[in-house]
Scaffold this active site. Structure first.
Site, mmCIF file in Angstrom:
data_model
loop_
_atom_site.group_PDB
_atom_site.id
_atom_site.type_symbol
_atom_site.label_atom_id
_atom_site.label_comp_id
_atom_site.label_asym_id
_atom_site.label_seq_id
_atom_site.Cartn_x
_atom_site.Cartn_y
_atom_site.Cartn_z
ATOM 1 N N PRO A 116 17.308 -51.142 -3.295
ATOM 2 C CG PRO A 116 16.498 -52.942 -4.471
ATOM 3 C CD PRO A 116 17.238 -52.287 -3.114
ATOM 4 C CB THR A 118 12.353 -53.307 -7.415
ATOM 5 O OG1 THR A 118 13.539 -53.459 -7.193
ATOM 6 C CG2 THR A 118 12.275 -52.516 -8.695
ATOM 7 N N GLY A 199 20.381 -50.411 -9.905
ATOM 8 C CA GLY A 199 20.862 -50.384 -11.269
ATOM 9 C C GLY A 199 22.224 -50.486 -11.609
ATOM 10 N N GLY A 217 23.813 -57.949 -11.217
ATOM 11 C CA GLY A 217 23.737 -57.379 -12.564
ATOM 12 C C GLY A 217 22.278 -57.642 -12.989
ATOM 13 C CB CYS A 250 16.354 -58.674 -10.779
ATOM 14 S SG CYS A 250 17.343 -59.405 -9.266
ATOM 15 C CD GLU A 340 15.979 -56.475 -15.691
ATOM 16 O OE1 GLU A 340 16.028 -57.183 -14.595
ATOM 17 O OE2 GLU A 340 16.835 -55.693 -15.835
#
Length: 495
Positions: A116, A118, A199, A217, A250, A340
């Site tokens: 990802p 992030t 995602g 998730g 996350c 979120e």
């Protein structure tokens, strides 16, 4: 030279898998000692470059905090290595003399990995370590906006691995990632497993590839502050966690649920820890920045500092602001403070009772965090257990920072950057994914129980009524009838 980016990406995926597959066949003959020497070298090299990789990641993605990304890289390298260093992943890994059973590990082969934006460098290091520890090769598809820092992390891992004796092509990547290229990678016939971190669309694509896949998730993590909590400690931990790397993990807290008996204390503590409470018009302006298009998150706020987000919303806040906060009582995707947010923004909900707190937390998780994580700050152990049992999540973090706690930084959980959400979140596992999830096991089982098979003697046993017997009998009858008819015709003709 291929100019079409999709065609280029697809060709790179094919070439990478071919090279990785060949290297993995060689790697599959390595001993546990050889493999362990290689992953130790990778962990050490990545750890030494933790700060440089953090600088590259923040510079390229414009997300997060350099000092915090450095900690992530250190956890992904040394932290992950220490958690798997003594684990057996090759050959005979367990023998049970009582059950007369032997377990023999064998690898999947080539693993396709998606990282990802992030946590690009930390994820690259972590996935490389657990894949190679389990004797697999790995091929990465970096996030398109984090290509350079991800590839640099992989080059560091690759060079260290080769120096330690690994086959040269064991760690591969797509240098020009596109959606089509990533799909080609995941669907390649020589890819045996997918590690998908990203995602929901990406995870669905991984599950639809026809390959075994570990996906995760979203994490819309509530943090409940009970009336028995140490308020000063709870609020400081939530604020430290929420501002850690600008909330790009996350498992970071997305909303506070506070018991009404301690709400005033919590609000004072938040202000003392750098939070700014927004009301009225300022709250509405921030909500529109969080979600300009209803029910969707504005990607421009992800990983940005609170002061930058406030400026985007034309709100004046002190330069020392760490987190933007707004009280809320509505829950749903159409209400931005209950989503979120992946940024230093918190919604605050007031619970009138323990039952109310349970209900609010469950509703927040239903918005988009089922199966992931939840934080609770309380001193009543019995209540903690009762509360945890009612939450549809895989990790309950007690009196600690949810962000790094869920990843194993402040807890005894397995250090990991892929956190399974189990049945609640539609994942195959609720574990923190590690090397043990990337091996298969053969089981050698000796006979230890006697079983006498009786001969068939019961009068009601099924008799022979096989179709072949019936067909033969019918055919014989038909032949006889035909012969009689022919004989009658011949007799008539002769007269």
């Amino acid at each position: 030279m291929i100019k079409d980016q999709d065609l280029l990406s697809i060709q790179e995926a094919r070439d990478a898998v071919m090279a990785a597959s060949s290297a993995q066949k060689k790697f599959s003959s390595f001993s546990q000692e050889q493999v362990d020497r290689i992953i130790e070298a990778i962990a050490q090299a990545a750890f030494e470059q933790a700060e440089n990789l953090a600088i590259l990641a923040v510079t390229e993605t414009q997300m997060g905090v350099i000092e915090h990304k450095k900690i992530k890289n250190e956890l992904a390298s040394k932290g992950v290595y220490e958690s798997i260093r003594n684990e057996k992943t090759i050959g005979i890994i367990q023998e049970d003399s009582v059950a007369q059973q032997i377990e023999i590990a064998y690898p999947y082969g080539v693993i396709a990995a998606v990282s990802p934006v992030t946590n690009p460098t930390a994820t690259a290091i972590y996935k490389t370590l657990i894949a190679l520890k389990a004797q697999n090769a790995i091929v990465f598809s970096p996030h398109p906006t984090a290509v350079n820092c991800t590839i640099e992390a992989l080059k560091i891992c690759q060079q260290a691995a080769v120096r330690a004796g690994a086959p040269e092509d064991l760690i591969q990547w797509i240098a020009h990632p596109t959606l089509k290229g990533t799909e080609a990678l995941m669907q390649h016939k020589d890819v045996q497993l997918i590690l998908a971190t990203g995602g929901s669309g990406l995870v669905k694509a991984a599950y639809s590839s026809g390959k075994p896949a570990y996906g995760v998730g979203p994490g819309n993590v509530p943090a409940y502050i009970d009336r028995t909590a140490n308020i000063a400690s709870a609020v400081q931990q939530i604020m430290d966690s929420k501002s850690f790397d600008n909330s790009t993990i996350c498992a970071t807290e997305q909303a506070i649920v506070v018991h009404q008996d301690v709400k005033d204390q919590v609000m004072i503590a938040l202000a003392n820890n750098g939070a700014v409470l927004l009301k009225g018009a300022d709250k509405e302006k921030l909500a529109k920045v969080i979600s300009p298009v209803p029910r969707t998150l504005n990607s421009k706020i992800v990983g940005k500092p609170a002061t930058v987000i406030a400026k985007m919303a034309n709100i004046n806040v002190p330069s020392s602001t760490r987190v933007l906060v707004a009280e809320e009582h509505l829950i749903g995707k159409e209400h931005p403070f209950s989503m979120e947010k992946l940024s230093p923004i918190l919604g605050i909900y007031t619970a009138n009772s323990h039952e109310d707190a349970v209900s609010i937390c469950q509703q927040l998780l239903d918005v988009g965090g089922r199966g992931h994580s939840l934080a609770i700050h309380a001193q009543d152990e019995r209540f903690v257990k009762e509360f945890a049992a009612q939450m549809p999540v895989s990790r309950i973090l007690v009196n600690t920072l949810a962000s790094v706690g869920a990843a194993g930084g402040t807890t005894s959980l397995m250090p990991s950057f892929t956190l399974g959400c189990g049945a609640y979140g539609g994942n195959i596992t609720s574990d923190n994914i590690s090397a043990r999830h990337l091996i298969n096991k053969k089981r050698v089982a000796y006979g230890i129980k006697e079983l006498s098979i009786p001969k068939p003697q019961h009068p009601k046993n099924i008799q022979d009524t096989s179709p072949s017997f019936q067909v033969n009998e019918e055919a014989q009858w038909n032949a006889t009838m035909i012969q009689k008819i022919v004989e009658e015709i011949v007799t008539k003709l002769s007269v």
